[in-house]
Design a protein around this motif. Structure first.
Motif: not given
Lengths: 192, 163
Positions: A38, A42, A45-46, A187-188
């Protein structure tokens, strides 16, 4: 004890004639390393949301704003999976087993890159995809050199110090050894 | 203080007296800001961490007290020079909307705190890489920031001159 001197240099006016020789700024070859985690999706996307933004107005292909985007997936070679065990009976895979392993790997890689490409397309960004066999650490560093990448973007699993030492960190390795600038997306934060 | 337009990416660039960090700033300006015209979708904050004089002096003892004022002056001068160079680079790349900060303290903490303070989306640092003949090794500040900053970190390496 810290002293802060803040000098704000924001000026109200920005002159258009500042454009030097009308150049578009340097176009970049950006590579995003993706795997099934993931974290890497991510990261993609970022990067797309924050870096590949157009400067207002309708830009049909946002990739033009920044340059070329390449998605790289490093595929671990199959012999990793059928490595003979030093203790106990050695495992020799039959050729059909090898075939199915190879197919499964390829399908997995294609699936990952499809997912990544879809993310790009949703944001109107064109991306090229590359699959290279080998250990991700070496593959990524090698690819950045061979393809003359200007910026490498990777996710990070957010491992602590000890886990990094045990599990190894691809992003860590690349941060140290890649010759080009590297962007590591954390990571978020997990909301408790 | 310029208010960042809604949805702007906030970039903090950490600089010190080294060529590497000024190269990092230059690289960032060139690739993200040049040619964007009036309104680049990024907001730039340039941060210089000024070392505390007492932390620079390695030895304790009566000699240290005499050296401190000179060191302090030296550090001030370095900070001023670094910020001037940064301003020059920004102007050369037509970037006007920049915030400049000089914060006293250890660079590792200063940069991570600056990220928090400005709600930065991204931290940009150069990489010193002392040692390691064949391979690049990260400098301690860039390494620390890569692990501890709470945002995306970009490490810009100055390419070695090819022979």
């Amino acid at each position: 004890m810290e002293e802060c001197t803040v000098e704000s240099a924001a000026s109200g006016e920005k002159t258009t004639e500042e454009a030097k020789g009308g150049d578009e700024g340097k176009k970049m070859k950006v590579m995003v390393a993706v795997d099934e985690s993931e974290g890497s999706m991510h990261a993609l996307c970022w990067a797309l949301d924050h870096l590949f933004t157009s400067t207002g107005g309708e830009v049909p292909d946002k990739t033009q704003a920044l340059g070329r985007l390449i998605l790289l997936h490093a595929q671990l070679p199959p012999y990793h999976l059928v490595h003979p065990v030093p203790v106990g009976p050695a495992v020799y895979a039959t050729s059909s087993a090898m075939e199915s392993v190879r197919k499964a790997r390829e399908e997995n890689s294609i699936c990952i890159l499809e997912r990544a490409s879809k993310i790009c397309m949703e944001r109107l960004i064109k991306a090229e995809t590359v699959i290279i066999d080998g250990d991700p650490k070496d593959v990524i560093c090698g690819a950045t050199e061979e393809m003359n990448i200007d910026l490498l973007i990777m996710g990070s699993r957010g491992l602590g110090k000890i886990k990094r030492a045990i599990l190894g960190s691809v992003s860590d390795h690349c941060a140290h050894h890649a010759k080009c600038p590297i962007l590591i997306v954390k990571p978020p934060k997990v909301q408790p | 203080m310029a208010a960042a337009a809604a949805g702007n990416t906030v970039m903090v660039v950490g600089i010190d007296d080294s060529e590497h960090s000024l190269y990092a700033l230059q690289w960032t300006l060139l690739h993200f800001f040049s040619g964007r015209g009036l309104d680049p979708p990024f907001k730039l904050v340039v941060v210089h961490a000024k070392r505390i004089a007492t932390s620079v002096v390695g030895f304790a003892g009566s000699g240290a007290v005499d050296v401190l004022p000179f060191l302090e002056l030296d550090l001030e001068r370095i900070a001023a020079r670094v910020m001037d160079k940064a301003k020059e680079l920004c102007t050369a790349n037509s970037v006007a909307d920049v915030e400049y900060e000089v914060v006293e303290g250890d660079p590792r903490n200063v940069l991570c705190e600056a990220v928090e303070k400005h709600h930065a989306d991204m931290l940009v640092v150069g990489s010193h890489g002392y040692g390691a003949i064949k391979r690049t090794v990260l400098g301690s500040v860039s390494d620390y920031c890569a692990h501890h900053a709470h945002c995306t970190v970009m490490i810009v390496k100055k390419p070695k001159p090819k022979h």
